[in-house]
Structures are given as structure tokens and as C-alpha cells.
Design a protein around this motif. Sequence first.
Motif, PDB file in Angstrom:
ATOM      1  N   UNK A   1       0.381   2.105 -17.089  1.00  0.00           N
ATOM      2  CA  UNK A   1      -0.330   3.344 -17.417  1.00  0.00           C
ATOM      3  C   UNK A   1       0.565   4.327 -18.176  1.00  0.00           C
ATOM      4  N   UNK A   2       1.604   3.784 -18.818  1.00  0.00           N
ATOM      5  CA  UNK A   2       2.539   4.644 -19.544  1.00  0.00           C
ATOM      6  C   UNK A   2       1.851   5.481 -20.633  1.00  0.00           C
ATOM      7  N   UNK A   3       0.927   4.937 -21.420  1.00  0.00           N
ATOM      8  CA  UNK A   3       0.263   5.786 -22.423  1.00  0.00           C
ATOM      9  C   UNK A   3      -0.450   6.982 -21.815  1.00  0.00           C
ATOM     10  N   UNK A   4      -1.065   6.787 -20.651  1.00  0.00           N
ATOM     11  CA  UNK A   4      -1.741   7.899 -19.968  1.00  0.00           C
ATOM     12  C   UNK A   4      -0.718   8.937 -19.523  1.00  0.00           C
ATOM     13  N   UNK A   5       0.371   8.474 -18.924  1.00  0.00           N
ATOM     14  CA  UNK A   5       1.416   9.390 -18.460  1.00  0.00           C
ATOM     15  C   UNK A   5       1.992  10.198 -19.621  1.00  0.00           C
ATOM     16  N   UNK A   6       2.321   9.540 -20.716  1.00  0.00           N
ATOM     17  CA  UNK A   6       2.918  10.236 -21.858  1.00  0.00           C
ATOM     18  C   UNK A   6       1.938  11.222 -22.485  1.00  0.00           C
TER      19      UNK A   6
ATOM     20  N   UNK B   1       5.325  22.751 -11.906  1.00  0.00           N
ATOM     21  CA  UNK B   1       5.808  21.596 -11.141  1.00  0.00           C
ATOM     22  C   UNK B   1       4.603  20.764 -10.733  1.00  0.00           C
ATOM     23  N   UNK B   2       4.676  19.454 -10.974  1.00  0.00           N
ATOM     24  CA  UNK B   2       3.509  18.597 -10.772  1.00  0.00           C
ATOM     25  C   UNK B   2       3.860  17.336 -10.009  1.00  0.00           C
ATOM     26  N   UNK B   3       2.840  16.746  -9.412  1.00  0.00           N
ATOM     27  CA  UNK B   3       2.954  15.435  -8.796  1.00  0.00           C
ATOM     28  C   UNK B   3       1.852  14.537  -9.341  1.00  0.00           C
ATOM     29  N   UNK B   4       2.179  13.254  -9.486  1.00  0.00           N
ATOM     30  CA  UNK B   4       1.214  12.313 -10.063  1.00  0.00           C
ATOM     31  C   UNK B   4       1.494  10.922  -9.516  1.00  0.00           C
TER      32      UNK B   4
END
Length: 257
Positions: A14-19, A3-6
Motif C-alpha cells: 500500500x506504499x502508493x496510498x501511504x505516499x 502528529x498522526x497514526x496509520x
Amino acid sequence: MKIATYNVNGVNGRLPVLLRWLKEAKPDIVCLQELKCPQEKFPIEEIKKAGYNAIWKGQKSWNGVAILAKGFEITEVQNTLPGDSDDFQSRYIEAIIDQMVICCLYLPNGNPYPGEKFDYKLSWIKRFKRRTNQLIKMELPAILIGDFNIIPNDIDVYKPEKWENDALFRTEVRKAYKDLQKKGWTDSLRKIYPDETIYTFWDYLYKSYDRNAGMRLDHILLSPFLADNLTHAGVDKQVRGWEKSSDHAPTWIELKK
């Protein structure tokens, strides 16, 4: 279960970074903050292609929170922190996933101190504490997770003496964080790493990341009915060094089921 938070600091920009991070880290549940997009602009199709369901509450220009889950249904409980019908800032979303209550939050920054923004931060915290007390009384397996905009202790910030009158480090907000712990909420990272210097945020200025001049703002607190399931925790610090990355790094825990 991971389980993570960001705090993604702009989900579309910043979608490319997230994906990329989702593909590499493979978290089961992710809480996002600071979407910086209206409801209809959330990139749900790309998120689905990455294998995740999602609920979210966007807000034009600022704020915005979301919960993602891979392989689990998400049942939304509420997308507004109770207690103030005039508060329209998108900072809280709560859901049930795999019989756990997930409370994703983006607590107000509060700067400049003193001022109206700091007063709003304190009032938001007061409302939040009421909700967390309810969860404890109901004896629920729950997680408080997100960008708290609170530096809990001196160890959690580079050169703490410089932050004494900052809204992130004021006595009032640190006391509120400690009050949560006194009520039974476990600080996951400190449970695993009680004495280590661990940061989750590095400013874009002054080469803060290169110098490791950061602070710990992103927290994952476990209710007493989950704390014993904690096995691992960490910060994906390297993500902060990626091109066009957020000034926060993903923070995560692992729970045994």
C-alpha cells in the motif's frame, strides 16, 4: 505540529496510498502499524524521498511498527515493550522527537475470545500500563499512539450489542483503556469531539465503509504534560475509500508548540 497514526496494513503493498496521503496531509510525525515486512524490506528510500526520517522494527508476514518524522531527528529509546524477554512480536517502538516521547504501538487483537490470544493481549496491556505509569511518574511530555485494538465505548462502534464477546470490546480491555485515562492520559479525539460518532476502521466485508459501519480502534493519548497543547484532531476518512487502501484511516492531532 501535526502528529498522526496509520495502520497501513502492508507498507509495501500500500506504499502508493501511504505516499499520496503523506503528500496531501503533510503530517510532521507519523506512527505506522502492521508493516507486514521484514526489517530489510522496509521502503526507506521511498520514505526519504517523501521527506521523512524513519525508525522501524519489521517482522516477516505480520506486525511491524515505524515512526516517521519530517524536519526532526528521531532518537530511538526502545523497540520492544519491556517486561517479557520471550515476546518477539514487533508491536512497540518508542522514540524521542522534539523533546516528546512518542510511543507507537500495535496492541494485540486478542481474538478469538476466550483463548491464548486474548490472554496474551491482557498480559501485553499489563506490561504497557507499567511503561505508561513510568512516563507519568517522570512527568514527561509523552504520546501513546497507534492501533490499540480497543473499542473504548458504545459510541465507538456500529451496533455495539454485537461486539459484547469480541476481544476488541471485552470489559477487561475497555477497563484498561479507562485506567489509562484515570492515570491522566487524555483521549485526543474525544477531547475535541466528545459526543460525535467517529470511526477509524471499516471492514472490507459487507460494504462496511459505504454504510459507515465502523469502529474506533486507533487512538492518540496525551500525557498531562502535553494535553493542554491539543488544538485539533480528526480522521482522514476519505483515505479509506481510496483504491487498494488499508481498512484503517489515518488519525491525527495538532499540537501548539
